[in-house]
Write a protein that holds these residues in place. Structure first.
Motif, PDB file in Angstrom:
ATOM      1  N   ASN A  74      -0.019  94.281  38.659  1.00  0.00           N
ATOM      2  CA  ASN A  74       1.264  93.678  38.308  1.00  0.00           C
ATOM      3  C   ASN A  74       1.949  94.374  37.134  1.00  0.00           C
ATOM      4  N   GLY A  75       1.179  94.908  36.214  1.00  0.00           N
ATOM      5  CA  GLY A  75       1.774  95.619  35.090  1.00  0.00           C
ATOM      6  C   GLY A  75       2.708  94.765  34.263  1.00  0.00           C
ATOM      7  N   TRP A  76       2.300  93.525  33.978  1.00  0.00           N
ATOM      8  CA  TRP A  76       3.195  92.623  33.266  1.00  0.00           C
ATOM      9  C   TRP A  76       3.504  93.110  31.864  1.00  0.00           C
ATOM     10  N   GLY A  77       2.544  93.779  31.215  1.00  0.00           N
ATOM     11  CA  GLY A  77       2.800  94.279  29.868  1.00  0.00           C
ATOM     12  C   GLY A  77       3.928  95.288  29.842  1.00  0.00           C
ATOM     13  N   THR A  78       3.924  96.197  30.800  1.00  0.00           N
ATOM     14  CA  THR A  78       4.985  97.197  30.880  1.00  0.00           C
ATOM     15  C   THR A  78       6.321  96.542  31.199  1.00  0.00           C
ATOM     16  N   ILE A  79       6.330  95.617  32.129  1.00  0.00           N
ATOM     17  CA  ILE A  79       7.566  94.912  32.477  1.00  0.00           C
ATOM     18  C   ILE A  79       8.158  94.234  31.240  1.00  0.00           C
ATOM     19  N   LEU A  80       7.299  93.592  30.470  1.00  0.00           N
ATOM     20  CA  LEU A  80       7.781  92.896  29.277  1.00  0.00           C
ATOM     21  C   LEU A  80       8.333  93.883  28.253  1.00  0.00           C
ATOM     22  N   ARG A  81       7.645  95.001  28.048  1.00  0.00           N
ATOM     23  CA  ARG A  81       8.133  95.990  27.088  1.00  0.00           C
ATOM     24  C   ARG A  81       9.493  96.551  27.503  1.00  0.00           C
ATOM     25  N   VAL A  82       9.670  96.755  28.795  1.00  0.00           N
ATOM     26  CA  VAL A  82      10.941  97.291  29.299  1.00  0.00           C
ATOM     27  C   VAL A  82      12.054  96.256  29.208  1.00  0.00           C
ATOM     28  N   ALA A  83      11.743  95.023  29.592  1.00  0.00           N
ATOM     29  CA  ALA A  83      12.788  94.011  29.746  1.00  0.00           C
ATOM     30  C   ALA A  83      13.144  93.270  28.468  1.00  0.00           C
ATOM     31  N   GLU A  84      12.220  93.153  27.529  1.00  0.00           N
ATOM     32  CA  GLU A  84      12.480  92.306  26.357  1.00  0.00           C
ATOM     33  C   GLU A  84      13.670  92.766  25.519  1.00  0.00           C
ATOM     34  N   PRO A  85      13.830  94.057  25.227  1.00  0.00           N
ATOM     35  CA  PRO A  85      15.013  94.451  24.437  1.00  0.00           C
ATOM     36  C   PRO A  85      16.316  94.118  25.153  1.00  0.00           C
ATOM     37  N   ILE A  86      16.330  94.262  26.449  1.00  0.00           N
ATOM     38  CA  ILE A  86      17.523  93.929  27.242  1.00  0.00           C
ATOM     39  C   ILE A  86      17.760  92.424  27.208  1.00  0.00           C
ATOM     40  N   LEU A  87      16.698  91.658  27.319  1.00  0.00           N
ATOM     41  CA  LEU A  87      16.825  90.203  27.272  1.00  0.00           C
ATOM     42  C   LEU A  87      17.342  89.746  25.909  1.00  0.00           C
ATOM     43  N   ARG A  88      16.880  90.376  24.841  1.00  0.00           N
ATOM     44  CA  ARG A  88      17.352  90.005  23.499  1.00  0.00           C
ATOM     45  C   ARG A  88      18.859  90.230  23.371  1.00  0.00           C
ATOM     46  N   GLU A  89      19.335  91.342  23.882  1.00  0.00           N
ATOM     47  CA  GLU A  89      20.769  91.615  23.859  1.00  0.00           C
ATOM     48  C   GLU A  89      21.533  90.546  24.643  1.00  0.00           C
ATOM     49  N   THR A  90      20.991  90.168  25.789  1.00  0.00           N
ATOM     50  CA  THR A  90      21.653  89.180  26.641  1.00  0.00           C
ATOM     51  C   THR A  90      21.687  87.815  25.974  1.00  0.00           C
ATOM     52  N   VAL A  91      20.574  87.406  25.371  1.00  0.00           N
ATOM     53  CA  VAL A  91      20.521  86.115  24.669  1.00  0.00           C
ATOM     54  C   VAL A  91      21.519  86.093  23.513  1.00  0.00           C
ATOM     55  N   ALA A  92      21.609  87.189  22.781  1.00  0.00           N
ATOM     56  CA  ALA A  92      22.558  87.256  21.666  1.00  0.00           C
ATOM     57  C   ALA A  92      23.994  87.149  22.156  1.00  0.00           C
ATOM     58  N   ALA A  93      24.276  87.743  23.308  1.00  0.00           N
ATOM     59  CA  ALA A  93      25.641  87.735  23.829  1.00  0.00           C
ATOM     60  C   ALA A  93      26.006  86.407  24.478  1.00  0.00           C
ATOM     61  N   ILE A  94      25.071  85.836  25.207  1.00  0.00           N
ATOM     62  CA  ILE A  94      25.367  84.632  25.993  1.00  0.00           C
ATOM     63  C   ILE A  94      25.060  83.355  25.220  1.00  0.00           C
ATOM     64  N   GLU A  95      24.229  83.477  24.162  1.00  0.00           N
ATOM     65  CA  GLU A  95      23.843  82.347  23.293  1.00  0.00           C
ATOM     66  C   GLU A  95      23.147  81.229  24.053  1.00  0.00           C
ATOM     67  N   GLU A  96      22.266  81.620  24.962  1.00  0.00           N
ATOM     68  CA  GLU A  96      21.385  80.679  25.636  1.00  0.00           C
ATOM     69  C   GLU A  96      19.978  81.278  25.627  1.00  0.00           C
ATOM     70  N   THR A  97      18.986  80.470  25.955  1.00  0.00           N
ATOM     71  CA  THR A  97      17.595  80.879  25.876  1.00  0.00           C
ATOM     72  C   THR A  97      17.230  81.806  27.032  1.00  0.00           C
ATOM     73  N   GLY A  98      16.424  82.831  26.717  1.00  0.00           N
ATOM     74  CA  GLY A  98      16.027  83.791  27.733  1.00  0.00           C
ATOM     75  C   GLY A  98      14.522  83.852  27.931  1.00  0.00           C
ATOM     76  N   PHE A  99      14.116  84.124  29.165  1.00  0.00           N
ATOM     77  CA  PHE A  99      12.706  84.241  29.525  1.00  0.00           C
ATOM     78  C   PHE A  99      12.523  85.400  30.504  1.00  0.00           C
ATOM     79  N   ILE A 100      11.340  85.984  30.500  1.00  0.00           N
ATOM     80  CA  ILE A 100      10.883  86.853  31.577  1.00  0.00           C
ATOM     81  C   ILE A 100       9.759  86.094  32.268  1.00  0.00           C
ATOM     82  N   ALA A 101       9.864  85.938  33.576  1.00  0.00           N
ATOM     83  CA  ALA A 101       8.879  85.156  34.319  1.00  0.00           C
ATOM     84  C   ALA A 101       8.294  85.969  35.466  1.00  0.00           C
ATOM     85  N   VAL A 102       7.036  85.677  35.795  1.00  0.00           N
ATOM     86  CA  VAL A 102       6.352  86.348  36.898  1.00  0.00           C
ATOM     87  C   VAL A 102       5.650  85.301  37.751  1.00  0.00           C
ATOM     88  N   LEU A 103       5.231  85.733  38.939  1.00  0.00           N
ATOM     89  CA  LEU A 103       4.515  84.853  39.856  1.00  0.00           C
ATOM     90  C   LEU A 103       3.037  85.206  39.817  1.00  0.00           C
TER      91      LEU A 103
END
Length: 254
Positions: A74-103
């Motif tokens: 699944n490589g969840w660690g890599t996914i999180l490293r890639v996606a978290e900076p993008i998610l932080r930008e999105t949360v700052a812009a949209i001002e709502e809570t952000g998550f990365i989720a997996v199955l």
């Protein structure tokens, strides 16, 4: 593996990652100044681990770095490293809570992280406990990435039969068609969220970006929240694909 062996295999991974093409055994031996027998053993170890492929012409190509996703990892660690900076930008812009989720393997939703916005009234949740997939936007989006057989098995499970399997199937189908899920009436009273998929180069859903907040605020800004969520997931997918393609492959192909 001894300390020296671990050091050598890391050196080998680093050297292979620096090259854009496959390498012969002789090239590896010369570059790393290692005995031929030891080098061959290291390469075979990486091939067995799914990090390197040995081509028909005998050359070796790095196809995955440790932690990166593959069909068997699944490589969840890599996914999180890639996606978290993008998610932080999105949360700052949209001002709502952000998550990365997996199955998870048992088809529950696991949240890898949580980023809260800088505002007084905001949505929060405990991410330590897994969630029933069809209860949340993230889960519906993740379920849509399963093959038809796995979806049917999920619909026959006890947790799905407690609700309405036909309604769940309809929502999963809509998620697959729309490419995102908006859930304005979740299990948490007063909360709503939008989820969009992070995919690999073959279109396989690896994770989702989820933006959640108070129901009224999400509903009043649904178009903006949806657009931001989809864009964040698209950017994360592109960055993940760029890392994969840099290593000379997509899943299942040389």
């Amino acid at each position: 593996m001894s300390g020296r062996g671990a050091e050598r295999i890391l050196d080998l991974i680093e050297w292979l990652a620096s090259r854009g093409e496959a390498s012969t055994l002789a090239e590896v031996v010369q570059a790393l100044e290692l005995p031929k027998s030891s080098t061959l053993l290291l390469l075979r170890t990486l091939v067995d681990g799914g990090y390197v492929t040995r081509r028909a012409d005998g050359r070796y190509l790095l196809i995955r770095l440790p932690g990166e996703p593959s069909a068997d990892n699944n490589g969840w660690g890599t996914i999180l490293r890639v996606a978290e900076p993008i998610l932080r930008e999105t949360v700052a812009a949209i001002e709502e809570t952000g998550f990365i989720a997996v199955l998870t393997d048992d088809h529950q939703v696991r949240y890898l992280n949580k980023i809260l916005p800088m505002r007084e009234i905001r949505y929060d949740r405990d991410i330590a406990a897994p969630r029933v997939a069809h209860y949340v936007a993230s889960g519906l989006m993740l379920l849509s990435g399963l093959n038809d057989g796995d979806i049917e098995a999920y619909l026959r499970s006890d947790v799905a039969r407690e609700d309405d399997p036909d309604a769940i199937a309809e929502r999963v189908s809509a998620a697959r068609s729309d490419g995102h899920v908006a859930n304005l009436y979740g299990r948490v009273e007063g909360a709503a969220g939008v989820a969009a998929p992070i995919v690999d180069p073959d279109g396989r859903i690896l994770a989702v970006v989820n933006i959640s907040g108070p129901r009224e605020r999400i509903a009043n800004n649904l178009e903006r929240v949806t657009k931001a969520t989809v864009e964040a997931a698209r950017r994360a997918s592109e960055e993940l694909s760029r890392r994969v393609m840099k290593n000379g492959k997509t899943h299942g192909r040389k």
